[in-house]
Design a protein around this motif. Structure first.
Motif: not given
Length: 435
Positions: A99-111, A117-130
């Motif tokens: 619930a915490l360190p796993s999702p944090r990896t997606a957040s770190v990747t987005h930031e 470099f790209w103007d995309s939402s964090s939700l889109l990054t998180s969705l594709i990532y997972f």
């Protein structure tokens, strides 16, 4: 008399084991923690480093030592308290991990790798990532194992260049620290590495690997190998974490006071190595984050699968729910996820630290009665710290201010020590009386 060949084999085994342990704890998400800690600590960076490395280096390495002694699984860490307690503890650990360190990896990747470099939402990054995490977790691809072995050396080389550049080119001019509790702040920030939890969850993998590769070695030889490898891995972690904290302190005047963790890491890497190296670091960190997320989801799914008679359906459902949770939580920024993690860590980390220490001490000092007494005391005195972390500090402070170290959010430490000593004294008297 050992031959040169045998000595070479032993040195190689030590090197491989030490590097495996280092890789186990050197998570990409952890990289964003030390620089900001140093940035805020100023001239007290060394005190913060000591605190951070107690909870982020020493305790996790002791967790590996405990695994070497137990030669078992996560369940064995807490079974002396009671089998039921151990099962509940295991579930809590895996729920927190997914619930915490796993999702944090997606957040770190987005930031680190997407947002600059790209103007995309964090939700889109998180969705594709997972979605990708789910695909890899279901198929259990070995590509990630190979990738993981290449990523850690790459990140480590870049970080060492970054640290060396800062240390050897900047004046050791530090800002005056505004931190009132640097040592305890370092310890509590070390909780956010999740490395103590990592030690008890996946440390057994290292032990199993050693048992397979060193079949002819005696128990004592394996224990010696693990102890030496743990020492070298610990020194490596201490140098990297300490170096990153020092680097953050050296750049205290170069960034806005409200800079985020990921922005600070990116900024320091750009200043020390240029934009190209910064891009490379972003890519490597993102890939390493991905391998970490797959490892957490796979490990949690394996645990649930084992609890449900090796059901593949249970495995797939757990992987799906873990990735769905990752999408929901991973869309938030790193700072927010770290803040949200604090209450759960204030409760589970003291218990984990105590279980590690009790499993490390000699058997005569770690009886089931001692486990029950010390763990029970730790849970009881962790409750005020937990309540304080969810905003109830003012309401509970009149009732808990008398507890030593409570002002540092470590009110459980001395009561646990007292419970350990008293229970062992009682055990000794009972032994003498019965003999």
């Amino acid at each position: 008399m050992k031959t040169n060949y045998q000595q070479a084999i032993k040195k190689k085994s030590l090197t491989v084991t030490a590097f495996a342990l280092f890789s186990l704890f050197f998570g990409a998400g952890n990289l964003v923690l030390p620089p900001l800690l140093g940035f805020k600590s100023g001239d007290l960076w060394w005190l913060v480093t000591l605190g951070f490395c107690i909870s982020g280096v020493l305790i996790p390495i002791l967790g590996i030592m405990a695994h070497a002694k137990l030669q078992g699984t996560l369940f064995d860490f807490a079974k002396k308290v009671s089998p039921l307690f151990s099962v509940v503890y295991c579930y809590l650990i895996y729920v927190i991990a997914i619930a915490l360190p796993s999702p944090r990896t997606a957040s770190v990747t987005h930031e680190m790798a997407i947002q600059p470099f790209w103007d995309s939402s964090s939700l889109l990054t998180s969705l594709i990532y997972f979605i990708l995490v789910f695909v890899f977790a279901i198929n259990r691809s070995k590509v990630l194992d190979l990738l993981g072995k290449l990523l850690t050396p790459g990140i480590l080389i870049i970080l060492l260049i970054m640290i060396a550049t800062a240390v050897f080119t900047l004046d050791f001019d530090f800002a005056t620290s505004a931190m009132s509790k640097p040592f305890s702040s370092g310890i509590l920030e070390g909780y956010q590495t999740f490395d103590a939890i990592g030690a008890v969850v996946v440390g057994a993998v290292i032990i199993i690997s050693i048992n397979i590769k060193e079949k002819s070695a005696s128990f004592e030889e394996k224990k010696k190998l693990i102890a030496r490898a743990g020492l070298w891995a610990g020194i490596g972690l201490f140098l990297v974490y300490g170096g990153l904290i020092l680097t953050g302190a050296l750049y205290a005047d170069s960034f806005d006071g409200e800079v985020s963790r990921t922005a600070l890491l990116r900024g320091i890497s750009t200043k020390t190595m240029g934009p190209t190296a910064n891009l490379l670091l972003s890519v490597l960190v993102s890939l390493a984050c991905f391998t970490t997320a797959v490892g957490i989801v796979t490990g949690t799914s394996d645990f649930i699968k084992g609890r449900f008679n090796n059901s593949m359906f249970a495995y797939r459902i757990t992987a799906f729910l873990g990735c769905l949770l990752g999408v929901l939580v991973g869309q938030f920024d790193v700072g927010y996820i770290i803040t949200v993690a604090v209450p759960s860590l204030m409760f589970i980390y003291p218990i984990t630290i105590i279980l590690i220490l009790l499993n490390v001490v000699p058997e005569k000092w770690g009886s089931p009665k001692v486990f029950k007494s010390v763990v029970g005391t730790t849970i009881l005195f962790s409750i005020p710290d937990f309540l304080g972390s969810i905003g109830l500090n003012e309401q509970i402070s009149p009732y808990v201010d008398w507890i030593p170290l409570s002002q540092h959010q470590m009110g459980w430490v001395l009561p646990a020590m007292v419970a350990f000593v008293i229970t062992n004294i009682i055990n000794s008297k009972e032994t003498v009386a019965s003999s």
